[in-house]
Write a protein that holds these residues in place. Sequence first.
Motif, PDB file in Angstrom:
ATOM      1  N   LEU A 109      47.045  48.721  11.555  1.00 20.01           N
ATOM      2  CA  LEU A 109      47.190  47.899  10.351  1.00 20.01           C
ATOM      3  C   LEU A 109      47.783  48.704   9.199  1.00 20.01           C
ATOM      4  O   LEU A 109      48.674  48.236   8.488  1.00 20.01           O
ATOM      5  CB  LEU A 109      45.838  47.305   9.962  1.00 20.01           C
ATOM      6  CG  LEU A 109      45.272  46.247  10.928  1.00 20.01           C
ATOM      7  CD1 LEU A 109      43.817  45.944  10.584  1.00 20.01           C
ATOM      8  CD2 LEU A 109      46.106  44.973  10.888  1.00 20.01           C
ATOM      9  N   ARG A 110      47.317  49.937   9.017  1.00 19.55           N
ATOM     10  CA  ARG A 110      47.817  50.770   7.916  1.00 19.55           C
ATOM     11  C   ARG A 110      49.288  51.127   8.105  1.00 19.55           C
ATOM     12  O   ARG A 110      50.062  51.151   7.140  1.00 19.55           O
ATOM     13  CB  ARG A 110      47.004  52.060   7.813  1.00 19.55           C
ATOM     14  CG  ARG A 110      45.646  51.911   7.126  1.00 19.55           C
ATOM     15  CD  ARG A 110      45.076  53.274   6.810  1.00 19.55           C
ATOM     16  NE  ARG A 110      45.987  54.042   5.981  1.00 19.55           N
ATOM     17  CZ  ARG A 110      46.136  55.367   6.042  1.00 19.55           C
ATOM     18  NH1 ARG A 110      45.436  56.074   6.906  1.00 19.55           N
ATOM     19  NH2 ARG A 110      46.977  55.975   5.245  1.00 19.55           N
ATOM     20  N   ALA A 112      38.331  46.461   9.995  1.00 18.01           N
ATOM     21  CA  ALA A 112      38.766  47.252  11.149  1.00 18.01           C
ATOM     22  C   ALA A 112      37.584  48.028  11.720  1.00 18.01           C
ATOM     23  O   ALA A 112      36.846  48.689  10.993  1.00 18.01           O
ATOM     24  CB  ALA A 112      39.886  48.203  10.759  1.00 18.01           C
ATOM     25  N   ARG A 143      49.821  42.588  12.000  1.00 18.09           N
ATOM     26  CA  ARG A 143      49.295  41.787  10.913  1.00 18.09           C
ATOM     27  C   ARG A 143      48.430  40.697  11.545  1.00 18.09           C
ATOM     28  O   ARG A 143      48.854  40.007  12.479  1.00 18.09           O
ATOM     29  CB  ARG A 143      50.410  41.171  10.070  1.00 18.09           C
ATOM     30  CG  ARG A 143      51.180  42.186   9.244  1.00 18.09           C
ATOM     31  CD  ARG A 143      50.303  42.822   8.167  1.00 18.09           C
ATOM     32  NE  ARG A 143      51.021  43.838   7.378  1.00 18.09           N
ATOM     33  CZ  ARG A 143      50.844  45.138   7.507  1.00 18.09           C
ATOM     34  NH1 ARG A 143      50.002  45.603   8.415  1.00 18.09           N
ATOM     35  NH2 ARG A 143      51.511  45.980   6.746  1.00 18.09           N
ATOM     36  N   LYS A 144      47.216  40.546  11.048  1.00 14.73           N
ATOM     37  CA  LYS A 144      46.266  39.595  11.613  1.00 14.73           C
ATOM     38  C   LYS A 144      46.622  38.176  11.206  1.00 14.73           C
ATOM     39  O   LYS A 144      46.819  37.882  10.031  1.00 14.73           O
ATOM     40  CB  LYS A 144      44.855  39.953  11.146  1.00 14.73           C
ATOM     41  CG  LYS A 144      43.765  39.065  11.727  1.00 14.73           C
ATOM     42  CD  LYS A 144      42.397  39.540  11.247  1.00 14.73           C
ATOM     43  CE  LYS A 144      41.277  38.639  11.758  1.00 14.73           C
ATOM     44  NZ  LYS A 144      39.956  39.124  11.285  1.00 14.73           N
ATOM     45  N   GLY A 160      40.707  45.133  17.171  1.00 20.16           N
ATOM     46  CA  GLY A 160      42.138  44.872  17.107  1.00 20.16           C
ATOM     47  C   GLY A 160      42.664  44.347  18.419  1.00 20.16           C
ATOM     48  O   GLY A 160      42.086  43.442  19.022  1.00 20.16           O
ATOM     49  N   PRO A 198      41.655  48.946   6.096  1.00 19.85           N
ATOM     50  CA  PRO A 198      41.208  47.555   6.186  1.00 19.85           C
ATOM     51  C   PRO A 198      39.702  47.450   6.386  1.00 19.85           C
ATOM     52  O   PRO A 198      39.116  48.144   7.235  1.00 19.85           O
ATOM     53  CB  PRO A 198      41.975  47.018   7.400  1.00 19.85           C
ATOM     54  CG  PRO A 198      43.149  47.928   7.533  1.00 19.85           C
ATOM     55  CD  PRO A 198      42.676  49.271   7.089  1.00 19.85           C
ATOM     56  N   TYR A 220      47.250  38.464  16.668  1.00 28.81           N
ATOM     57  CA  TYR A 220      48.003  39.344  15.780  1.00 28.81           C
ATOM     58  C   TYR A 220      49.508  39.115  15.913  1.00 28.81           C
ATOM     59  O   TYR A 220      50.012  38.791  16.988  1.00 28.81           O
ATOM     60  CB  TYR A 220      47.702  40.817  16.101  1.00 28.81           C
ATOM     61  CG  TYR A 220      46.292  41.218  15.763  1.00 28.81           C
ATOM     62  CD1 TYR A 220      45.977  41.737  14.509  1.00 28.81           C
ATOM     63  CD2 TYR A 220      45.266  41.066  16.689  1.00 28.81           C
ATOM     64  CE1 TYR A 220      44.672  42.103  14.194  1.00 28.81           C
ATOM     65  CE2 TYR A 220      43.964  41.428  16.381  1.00 28.81           C
ATOM     66  CZ  TYR A 220      43.672  41.943  15.132  1.00 28.81           C
ATOM     67  OH  TYR A 220      42.391  42.291  14.816  1.00 28.81           O
ATOM     68  N   GLN A 236      42.677  50.352  15.444  1.00 27.72           N
ATOM     69  CA  GLN A 236      42.859  49.136  14.654  1.00 27.72           C
ATOM     70  C   GLN A 236      43.215  49.470  13.215  1.00 27.72           C
ATOM     71  O   GLN A 236      44.121  48.872  12.622  1.00 27.72           O
ATOM     72  CB  GLN A 236      41.586  48.293  14.708  1.00 27.72           C
ATOM     73  CG  GLN A 236      41.711  46.925  14.045  1.00 27.72           C
ATOM     74  CD  GLN A 236      40.410  46.143  14.101  1.00 27.72           C
ATOM     75  OE1 GLN A 236      39.377  46.663  14.514  1.00 27.72           O
ATOM     76  NE2 GLN A 236      40.457  44.889  13.696  1.00 27.72           N
ATOM     77  N   ARG A 237      42.510  50.453  12.642  1.00 31.31           N
ATOM     78  CA  ARG A 237      42.799  50.861  11.265  1.00 31.31           C
ATOM     79  C   ARG A 237      44.230  51.373  11.135  1.00 31.31           C
ATOM     80  O   ARG A 237      44.960  51.010  10.206  1.00 31.31           O
ATOM     81  CB  ARG A 237      41.805  51.937  10.826  1.00 31.31           C
ATOM     82  CG  ARG A 237      40.398  51.419  10.547  1.00 31.31           C
ATOM     83  CD  ARG A 237      39.523  52.477   9.911  1.00 31.31           C
ATOM     84  NE  ARG A 237      39.027  53.420  10.900  1.00 31.31           N
ATOM     85  CZ  ARG A 237      37.875  53.261  11.563  1.00 31.31           C
ATOM     86  NH1 ARG A 237      37.128  52.203  11.369  1.00 31.31           N
ATOM     87  NH2 ARG A 237      37.478  54.165  12.440  1.00 31.31           N
TER      88      ARG A 237
END
Length: 565
Positions: free
Chosen positions: A27-28, A18, A33-34, A148, A15, A40, A23-24
């Motif tokens: 999300l990955r 991120a 999900r933002k 995040g 992302p 979130y 945080q990365r």
Amino acid sequence: MRLSQFHLSTVKEIPADADIESQRLMLRSGMLRKLAAGIYTWTPLGLRVLRKVETVVREEMNRAGALEMLMPSIQPKELWDETGRWEKFGGQLLKIKDRAEREFCYGPTHEEVITDFARAELRSYKQLPLNFYQIQTKFRDEIRPRFGVMRAREFLMKDAYSFHLTPECMAQTYQVMFDAYTRIFTRLGLQFRAVQADSGAIGGNSSHEFQVLAESGEDAIAFSDTSDFAANIELAEAVAPSTIAPAATAALTLVDTPKQKTIEEISGFLKVDPTQCLKTLIVQGRDGLVALCLRGDHEINEVKAAKLAELPGESVLAEEAQIVKIIGCKPGFIGPIGLTIPVIVDRAAAVLADFVCGANKDGQHYTGANWQRDAQVTRVADIRKVVAGDASPDGHGTLKIARGIEVGHVFQLGQNYAQAMNATVLDEAGKARVMYMGCYGIGVSRIVAAAIEQNFDTAGIRWPEAMAPWQVAICVINPKNNAEVNDAATALLQELQQMQIDAVIDDRGLRPGVMFADIELIGIPHRLVISERGLLAGTLEYRARAETENQVLPRAEAIALLQRH
């Protein structure tokens, strides 16, 4: 549980917005999900991890004798007015109005609410001590939410509050909670340190932070290399040097420094070490400007400075126009010589001799300056941040500096809130006594991110066992859709579950490489591969998330290995 019936949505792309690894990876891996800045949605995968953390926290809080309850997240302004925090808490307080124009806030913390509850419910010293806790969503309107869930506006927190008749009883419960926190973070598999800390906006006389050690941490921690001493760098004492200032050996000399303002520029221009330069900061005091003097290589500790009697409870640099009006020069050329305002000197700076300082004239500095001969000092105080190599305040060893992520904080609040809100009980003599309080917080959602910051590699997350969404992934390789392979996977899952091992079957029918990459990304600690060939041989392919090689083991041996973990 079968992944074919579970919502697992991983992504390969990193992302763009991120900031840090947790945080990365959250999300990955599809944990988050933002929805909006600092807000979130926790997906089914993320929620499994969050609930694992909650379970450990709840078990240890119950073990420590705390009583779970649930307070409203929306709080009336009137309670916050009683403690004076409606304005003091600042912009982080999200203020709202109902249809009748009554004012409320979305709770960032619950000291006011629990104190209101206690003053209505508690009548006698015989009911004390009591410790209430909740696990609930909080909201703090961060100016710049980032990292995040590490610094989100909405977050999940466990907060507890204890009530006591005496400070001694409060201190006893404080230690009980300190020990409970130690068990919580140990069970969760985190590397952490408990450090002395400043109480900040919550208030109180004594507090400790629990810091997860990680390079991405926002907090700096000072700890001894030979003892148990540890403190947030904001609170760690900079021990006074054992030496005294030597006698002056140089004459006070005015030199031109037309463009040199910073310590780096001055030391380079005059060819002196930054340790022989003096840094003078002008701040707003209670009754006008105040000068704070430090050695050139040191930084001001704003928390320490804010506690000086001459300052109004905060450390704020004076405006340039005011400095020019009172002192007669711009910042960059200021020094203690000739100042008519209070001059507070840091301990390390107080033992300098023949030093360089500003001359209070634009474009000029002094060399050969000395305290007793040339400048009037109001007093000497500890106002700097400690650095690596400083003596440990407990007298044992020297300090090292590490980065940390605050995941827990315990406070001895004393009578601050109870006094403001008139929360009393009757003592043995029938006299009304203001209660003492303790406060104990854990960032449940922050723990998830902090654990990732300690446990990841190029393939993804490496969860500690206690926090993993599942302990074991049973990966089914069955391109021919052999019923015996599917039945064997189901039987293995049931056997592991009977052993209280949390397992999941990956029966999504993906190619092995794609399947394994997903399992590594989401961080499941153990992987078992079941296939037609292995079934015929009576073996399973095992691989621990922390290892790089597979092991082909007899089925019974593989299960025994999992039981040992």
